[in-house]
Write a protein that holds these residues in place. Structure first.
Motif, PDB file in Angstrom:
ATOM      1  N   LYS A  37       0.839  -1.211   0.000  1.00  0.00           N
ATOM      2  CA  LYS A  37       0.000   0.000   0.000  1.00  0.00           C
ATOM      3  C   LYS A  37       0.870   1.257   0.000  1.00  0.00           C
ATOM      4  O   LYS A  37       0.554   2.236  -0.649  1.00  0.00           O
ATOM      5  CB  LYS A  37      -0.927   0.014   1.215  1.00  0.00           C
ATOM      6  N   GLU A  38       1.982   1.203   0.725  1.00  0.00           N
ATOM      7  CA  GLU A  38       2.881   2.356   0.797  1.00  0.00           C
ATOM      8  C   GLU A  38       3.548   2.638  -0.557  1.00  0.00           C
ATOM      9  O   GLU A  38       3.677   3.800  -0.957  1.00  0.00           O
ATOM     10  CB  GLU A  38       3.958   2.127   1.860  1.00  0.00           C
ATOM     11  N   GLU A  39       3.944   1.578  -1.245  1.00  0.00           N
ATOM     12  CA  GLU A  39       4.559   1.756  -2.568  1.00  0.00           C
ATOM     13  C   GLU A  39       3.556   2.326  -3.565  1.00  0.00           C
ATOM     14  O   GLU A  39       3.881   3.243  -4.329  1.00  0.00           O
ATOM     15  CB  GLU A  39       5.102   0.415  -3.084  1.00  0.00           C
ATOM     16  N   ILE A  40       2.338   1.826  -3.532  1.00  0.00           N
ATOM     17  CA  ILE A  40       1.299   2.349  -4.429  1.00  0.00           C
ATOM     18  C   ILE A  40       0.999   3.804  -4.097  1.00  0.00           C
ATOM     19  O   ILE A  40       0.888   4.642  -4.997  1.00  0.00           O
ATOM     20  CB  ILE A  40       0.022   1.488  -4.354  1.00  0.00           C
ATOM     21  N   ALA A  41       0.891   4.123  -2.820  1.00  0.00           N
ATOM     22  CA  ALA A  41       0.623   5.508  -2.422  1.00  0.00           C
ATOM     23  C   ALA A  41       1.730   6.440  -2.905  1.00  0.00           C
ATOM     24  O   ALA A  41       1.457   7.538  -3.397  1.00  0.00           O
ATOM     25  CB  ALA A  41       0.467   5.600  -0.904  1.00  0.00           C
ATOM     26  N   PHE A  42       2.976   6.014  -2.776  1.00  0.00           N
ATOM     27  CA  PHE A  42       4.104   6.810  -3.255  1.00  0.00           C
ATOM     28  C   PHE A  42       3.994   7.057  -4.757  1.00  0.00           C
ATOM     29  O   PHE A  42       4.128   8.182  -5.233  1.00  0.00           O
ATOM     30  CB  PHE A  42       5.423   6.117  -2.925  1.00  0.00           C
ATOM     31  N   LEU A  43       3.770   5.985  -5.516  1.00  0.00           N
ATOM     32  CA  LEU A  43       3.682   6.127  -6.972  1.00  0.00           C
ATOM     33  C   LEU A  43       2.521   7.029  -7.373  1.00  0.00           C
ATOM     34  O   LEU A  43       2.668   7.888  -8.244  1.00  0.00           O
ATOM     35  CB  LEU A  43       3.530   4.757  -7.633  1.00  0.00           C
ATOM     36  N   LEU A  44       1.369   6.840  -6.760  1.00  0.00           N
ATOM     37  CA  LEU A  44       0.205   7.645  -7.112  1.00  0.00           C
ATOM     38  C   LEU A  44       0.403   9.109  -6.758  1.00  0.00           C
ATOM     39  O   LEU A  44       0.026   9.991  -7.528  1.00  0.00           O
ATOM     40  CB  LEU A  44      -1.055   7.091  -6.446  1.00  0.00           C
ATOM     41  N   SER A  45       1.008   9.380  -5.608  1.00  0.00           N
ATOM     42  CA  SER A  45       1.231  10.785  -5.237  1.00  0.00           C
ATOM     43  C   SER A  45       2.214  11.430  -6.203  1.00  0.00           C
ATOM     44  O   SER A  45       2.064  12.589  -6.575  1.00  0.00           O
ATOM     45  CB  SER A  45       1.721  10.905  -3.798  1.00  0.00           C
ATOM     46  N   THR A  46       3.220  10.672  -6.634  1.00  0.00           N
ATOM     47  CA  THR A  46       4.188  11.195  -7.596  1.00  0.00           C
ATOM     48  C   THR A  46       3.530  11.445  -8.943  1.00  0.00           C
ATOM     49  O   THR A  46       3.741  12.481  -9.570  1.00  0.00           O
ATOM     50  CB  THR A  46       5.379  10.229  -7.747  1.00  0.00           C
TER      51      THR A  46
END
Length: 69
Positions: A37-46
């Motif tokens: 979830k943290e990796e997806i959140a990082f990618l989406l915010s970027t």
């Protein structure tokens, strides 16, 4: 290693990047990839804060140099 693959795919495939924004879990599942979830959140915010993808390209450049896939 999956994160590097996803980052590379986002940086080279606009359709994939677009699908990641609207349905990240489904888009990853189509490739057989999973991220936390943290990796997806990082990618989406970027992706959302930098529509041109220059931040993603900045991240990918060192990975390309190291042949991470």
């Amino acid at each position: 290693m999956a994160l590097a693959q996803v980052v590379y795919q986002i940086s080279t495939d606009k359709d994939f990047a677009s699908r990641m924004q609207s349905d990240p879990q489904g888009t990853l599942a189509q490739k057989g990839w999973t991220l936390s979830k943290e990796e997806i959140a990082f990618l989406l915010s970027t992706l959302r804060t930098n529509a041109e993808g220059t931040e993603i390209r900045r991240i990918v450049k060192p990975l390309l140099a190291r042949n991470w896939w």
